[in-house]
Structures are given as C-alpha cells and as structure tokens.
Design a protein around this motif. Structure first.
Motif, PDB file in Angstrom:
ATOM      1  N   ILE A   1      40.734 -72.786 -58.927  1.00  0.00           N
ATOM      2  CA  ILE A   1      39.451 -72.196 -58.433  1.00  0.00           C
ATOM      3  C   ILE A   1      39.224 -72.732 -56.753  1.00  0.00           C
ATOM      4  N   GLN A   2      38.773 -71.836 -56.182  1.00  0.00           N
ATOM      5  CA  GLN A   2      38.612 -72.210 -54.795  1.00  0.00           C
ATOM      6  C   GLN A   2      37.386 -71.876 -54.226  1.00  0.00           C
ATOM      7  N   PRO A   3      36.769 -72.599 -53.402  1.00  0.00           N
ATOM      8  CA  PRO A   3      35.226 -71.911 -52.751  1.00  0.00           C
ATOM      9  C   PRO A   3      35.656 -70.659 -51.978  1.00  0.00           C
ATOM     10  N   LEU A   4      34.645 -69.824 -52.204  1.00  0.00           N
ATOM     11  CA  LEU A   4      34.817 -68.552 -51.408  1.00  0.00           C
ATOM     12  C   LEU A   4      34.456 -68.658 -49.975  1.00  0.00           C
ATOM     13  N   THR A   5      35.457 -68.094 -49.163  1.00  0.00           N
ATOM     14  CA  THR A   5      35.264 -67.906 -47.802  1.00  0.00           C
ATOM     15  C   THR A   5      35.114 -66.767 -47.124  1.00  0.00           C
ATOM     16  N   GLU A   6      34.789 -66.664 -46.062  1.00  0.00           N
ATOM     17  CA  GLU A   6      34.441 -65.298 -45.548  1.00  0.00           C
ATOM     18  C   GLU A   6      35.590 -64.213 -45.552  1.00  0.00           C
ATOM     19  N   ASN A   7      36.804 -64.880 -45.308  1.00  0.00           N
ATOM     20  CA  ASN A   7      38.092 -63.988 -45.164  1.00  0.00           C
ATOM     21  C   ASN A   7      39.052 -64.074 -46.184  1.00  0.00           C
ATOM     22  N   ALA A   8      38.389 -64.479 -47.251  1.00  0.00           N
ATOM     23  CA  ALA A   8      39.263 -64.713 -48.556  1.00  0.00           C
ATOM     24  C   ALA A   8      39.743 -63.536 -49.145  1.00  0.00           C
ATOM     25  N   SER A   9      41.078 -63.466 -49.419  1.00  0.00           N
ATOM     26  CA  SER A   9      41.722 -62.365 -49.915  1.00  0.00           C
ATOM     27  C   SER A   9      41.150 -61.988 -51.442  1.00  0.00           C
ATOM     28  N   PRO A  10      41.152 -60.545 -51.664  1.00  0.00           N
ATOM     29  CA  PRO A  10      40.356 -60.326 -53.016  1.00  0.00           C
ATOM     30  C   PRO A  10      40.738 -60.947 -54.281  1.00  0.00           C
ATOM     31  N   GLY A  11      39.963 -61.349 -55.062  1.00  0.00           N
ATOM     32  CA  GLY A  11      40.130 -61.981 -56.311  1.00  0.00           C
ATOM     33  C   GLY A  11      38.756 -61.703 -56.992  1.00  0.00           C
ATOM     34  N   CYS A  12      38.737 -62.728 -58.279  1.00  0.00           N
ATOM     35  CA  CYS A  12      37.782 -62.888 -59.110  1.00  0.00           C
ATOM     36  C   CYS A  12      36.775 -63.854 -58.377  1.00  0.00           C
TER      37      CYS A  12
ATOM     38  N   ALA B   1      14.907 -63.802 -56.634  1.00  0.00           N
ATOM     39  CA  ALA B   1      16.315 -63.939 -56.974  1.00  0.00           C
ATOM     40  C   ALA B   1      17.098 -63.064 -57.439  1.00  0.00           C
ATOM     41  N   GLN B   2      16.394 -62.051 -58.059  1.00  0.00           N
ATOM     42  CA  GLN B   2      17.107 -60.869 -58.350  1.00  0.00           C
ATOM     43  C   GLN B   2      17.641 -60.008 -57.074  1.00  0.00           C
ATOM     44  N   GLN B   3      16.659 -59.969 -56.128  1.00  0.00           N
ATOM     45  CA  GLN B   3      17.248 -59.474 -54.971  1.00  0.00           C
ATOM     46  C   GLN B   3      18.296 -60.228 -53.959  1.00  0.00           C
ATOM     47  N   ALA B   4      18.216 -61.411 -54.065  1.00  0.00           N
ATOM     48  CA  ALA B   4      19.129 -62.498 -53.504  1.00  0.00           C
ATOM     49  C   ALA B   4      20.302 -62.089 -54.136  1.00  0.00           C
ATOM     50  N   LEU B   5      20.491 -61.831 -55.439  1.00  0.00           N
ATOM     51  CA  LEU B   5      21.597 -61.992 -55.965  1.00  0.00           C
ATOM     52  C   LEU B   5      22.347 -60.531 -55.856  1.00  0.00           C
ATOM     53  N   ALA B   6      21.373 -59.432 -55.823  1.00  0.00           N
ATOM     54  CA  ALA B   6      21.848 -58.241 -55.388  1.00  0.00           C
ATOM     55  C   ALA B   6      22.645 -57.843 -54.113  1.00  0.00           C
ATOM     56  N   ASP B   7      21.892 -58.758 -53.096  1.00  0.00           N
ATOM     57  CA  ASP B   7      22.651 -58.893 -51.845  1.00  0.00           C
ATOM     58  C   ASP B   7      23.979 -59.519 -51.832  1.00  0.00           C
ATOM     59  N   ARG B   8      24.073 -60.485 -52.551  1.00  0.00           N
ATOM     60  CA  ARG B   8      25.343 -61.237 -52.642  1.00  0.00           C
ATOM     61  C   ARG B   8      26.328 -60.415 -53.549  1.00  0.00           C
ATOM     62  N   LEU B   9      26.129 -59.798 -54.438  1.00  0.00           N
ATOM     63  CA  LEU B   9      27.107 -59.017 -55.043  1.00  0.00           C
ATOM     64  C   LEU B   9      27.494 -57.736 -54.293  1.00  0.00           C
ATOM     65  N   ALA B  10      26.608 -57.094 -53.376  1.00  0.00           N
ATOM     66  CA  ALA B  10      27.081 -55.980 -52.609  1.00  0.00           C
ATOM     67  C   ALA B  10      27.873 -56.315 -51.846  1.00  0.00           C
ATOM     68  N   SER B  11      27.774 -57.628 -51.169  1.00  0.00           N
ATOM     69  CA  SER B  11      28.799 -58.237 -50.191  1.00  0.00           C
ATOM     70  C   SER B  11      30.114 -58.601 -50.722  1.00  0.00           C
ATOM     71  N   LEU B  12      30.171 -59.112 -51.982  1.00  0.00           N
ATOM     72  CA  LEU B  12      31.386 -59.357 -52.898  1.00  0.00           C
ATOM     73  C   LEU B  12      32.061 -58.097 -53.145  1.00  0.00           C
ATOM     74  N   LEU B  13      31.562 -57.185 -53.300  1.00  0.00           N
ATOM     75  CA  LEU B  13      31.948 -55.838 -53.815  1.00  0.00           C
ATOM     76  C   LEU B  13      32.608 -55.191 -52.644  1.00  0.00           C
ATOM     77  N   ALA B  14      31.975 -55.395 -51.539  1.00  0.00           N
ATOM     78  CA  ALA B  14      32.437 -54.821 -50.166  1.00  0.00           C
ATOM     79  C   ALA B  14      33.756 -55.499 -49.695  1.00  0.00           C
ATOM     80  N   ALA B  15      33.887 -56.674 -50.074  1.00  0.00           N
ATOM     81  CA  ALA B  15      35.044 -57.586 -49.661  1.00  0.00           C
ATOM     82  C   ALA B  15      36.162 -57.552 -50.805  1.00  0.00           C
ATOM     83  N   ARG B  16      36.072 -56.377 -51.837  1.00  0.00           N
ATOM     84  CA  ARG B  16      37.063 -55.988 -52.704  1.00  0.00           C
ATOM     85  C   ARG B  16      37.110 -57.116 -53.771  1.00  0.00           C
ATOM     86  N   HIS B  17      36.229 -57.993 -53.884  1.00  0.00           N
ATOM     87  CA  HIS B  17      36.111 -59.028 -55.113  1.00  0.00           C
ATOM     88  C   HIS B  17      35.818 -58.319 -56.416  1.00  0.00           C
ATOM     89  N   PHE B  18      36.096 -58.970 -57.370  1.00  0.00           N
ATOM     90  CA  PHE B  18      35.662 -58.595 -58.700  1.00  0.00           C
ATOM     91  C   PHE B  18      34.293 -59.695 -59.044  1.00  0.00           C
TER      92      PHE B  18
END
Length: 320
Positions: free
Chosen positions: A33-44, A102-119
C-alpha cells in the motif's frame, strides 16, 4: 470543496502492519500500500468515510465512524495478488451531525479520483456513504460529457434504504435521494437490491421499490440451488447499464459472520453466496467504484466483521 464541518485525515501508516515473510513473491497488503500522490499511476484507491451521523439519525447503533481504521487493520496482513498499485487516500471525517457536508466532501474526492483513472473503494462508515459515492460518480460522468448515463446501482443489503428523505436524511434514505436526483436530471434510475430481508422492510418500502422498478432478490431466495439463476438475473441487469456502482452493506451477511454492524441479520446471505455475485460484477468491465458500509468495530466479535469486509475488498481488487 470540503466544509469546515468535515475534514480530511491523511494516510496513517500505523494502520498498515503485519508479518513479513522471507520468501520471494510473498508480499502482503501492508507492504504494498502507498499513500496517494497527485501524479500516481492509475490503481485502486482506498478512501475512508469516517461518519455515522446517518446511523444516529436512523436510530441505529453508532460506531461505524471507526470502521475505516478497523478495515485497514484487517486488510493489512492479507496476501497481495494485484498487479496494479493500491493507494490509501486517507479519510473524509464527519464533524458531529454534519452528514451532508461530509457527503459533499467525499463526492468531491471521488470525482477527482475517477478523473485520475483510479478505482475508488470507499471504506465506511454508515450507509449514508451511498449518496456520496453515487454523487461523486455522477459528477465525474457529467464532467466527461455524458448527458444521461445508465448507472446501475447494485446494493447487497438486508435493507432497501428507500425511506422518504423529506422527513430526515439518514443512512436509511440514500437510494431514495438518488432516485429523486435521477428524476430531476431526467436520468434512468437503475437499482438492484440483493439480500433484502422481508422482516426488516415495511410494506411501504416494498411498494416504493416496486414503483421505482427495483430489481429485488430477498435473502431467502439467494441459495446454493438458485445461485445460477440469481447470477443470470444480475447479468441481465448489468447488460442494460453503462456503468456500475457497487455498495455492500455488511448487514447483508448473517450475524454469525458479521456481528459488528448497526443491525445484525437474523438470517442474511452467507459470504460463500455473496462472493460469486461480486465476482460477476467485478469482471463485467463496467464497475467504476465500490463502497462497504456499516462496519462497527465496537460491536464486532473477534474481528469477524472486519475480516469479512477485508476479504471482500481483497476480492473486489483481484482483477488488476
């Protein structure tokens, strides 16, 4: 953007501990497991939702806010079988009763993760997480230019969670909220709820599910003898969807397998029957994100529920 009534907690390496074997190719999750960084390659990307304000509003047993940490601890020593990387994106934490923030904050984070091609795999938290998860996916799809995406929601759950949100929004209302949002957007509402307990859902909720065209399979229907039929029904549902969102309320499992939830199931659907369904969803090529809800470590026995949840995360992420 996060409200001042929700906060983000960063990657915590102390949660990722376990044995280290000397043989080659013997890594475990805590080693990979790795901490997520801004330019991380796509993963879970694992992200916690440390919130049970919705459970409290629903008059359930609180404690699911501690679920993300317990799930990480249970996942840490499991064997690593992935090819792609896995990241810990920290937690969205709810302050007091600030569920909507909290729901709004999580939705924001998920949209960003999906845009970065993470699962993304969200570690709950109460089942109010479902509205946040769907909202994040919807926001991502709109940003991609999809006007009326056919999002298939598959909920493995003893409960419909279709209560009327006009009274109070809670862990019992997320799919009714999603249905309302779909109606306002003129999007199709495609919802399958598998593992429903007739004893735990009122006639009004069954009527509501029928009105909304929900695919319903009760806990008593999901048996070894009927599993192939259920899998085919699920495949038919998936065929008519563009994207899938999987949400697993751990109270779908029998109380003996998952005692650490807000509402333990007297019957439930065993892990042995749930896993083949999840494999079909995972392997469809349409699954965009998943979450696990209602892990309540304070009510758990010998870590059974946390271990079951960790096994499901492991299963969900095996195909990368």
């Amino acid at each position: 953007m996060s409200s001042d009534r929700s906060r983000h907690q960063d990657f915590d390496i102390t949660l990722w501990q376990g044995r280290t074997d000397p043989e080659p190719d013997s890594e475990r999750w805590h080693q990979k497991i790795q901490p997520l960084t801004e330019n991380a390659s796509p993963g879970c990307a694992l992200i916690g939702f440390a919130c049970d304000a919705g459970v409290a509003r629903n008059q359930g047993r609180v404690g699911a806010a501690e679920g993300p940490a317990a799930l990480r601890r249970a996942l840490a020593p499991l064997a690593w079988h992935r090819q792609a990387p896995a990241y810990d994106a920290g937690d969205v934490c709810c302050e007091g009763d600030a569920m909507e923030e909290a729901q709004q904050a999580l939705a924001d984070r998920l949209a960003s993760l999906l845009a970065a091609r993470h699962f993304p795999v969200v570690l709950g938290g109460g089942h109010e997480v479902a509205y946040a998860s769907w909202s994040g996916l919807a926001r991502h799809l709109v940003a991609r230019g999809e006007s009326a995406p056919r999002i298939g929601i598959i909920n493995l759950d003893a409960h419909f969670d279709l209560r009327n949100p006009s009274h109070v929004r809670s862990s019992g209302t997320p799919f009714a909220q999603i249905a309302n949002d779909c109606a306002q957007r003129d999007w199709p509402f495609r919802y399958a709820c598998l593992g429903v307990s007739r004893a735990a859902n009122t006639r009004a909720l069954f009527h509501r599910a029928n009105e909304l065209g929900v695919m319903v399979r009760e806990d008593r229907e999901i048996t070894v003898q009927r599993l192939a039929d259920i899998e085919q029904d699920l495949a038919d549902f998936i065929r008519d969807c563009d994207h899938l969102y999987l949400t697993i309320d751990l109270d779908v499992l029998p109380a003996a397998e998952a005692p650490g939830v807000s509402a333990p199931a007297a019957r439930g659907v065993s892990l042995a029957l749930i896993e083949p369904l999840i494999e079909g969803i995972r392997d469809s090529g349409k699954l965009r994100l998943a979450d696990l809800a209602e892990l309540n470590p304070g009510r758990d026995i010998d870590g059974r529920t946390a271990r079951a949840a960790a096994r499901l995360v492991h299963l969900l992420t095996l195909n990368d």
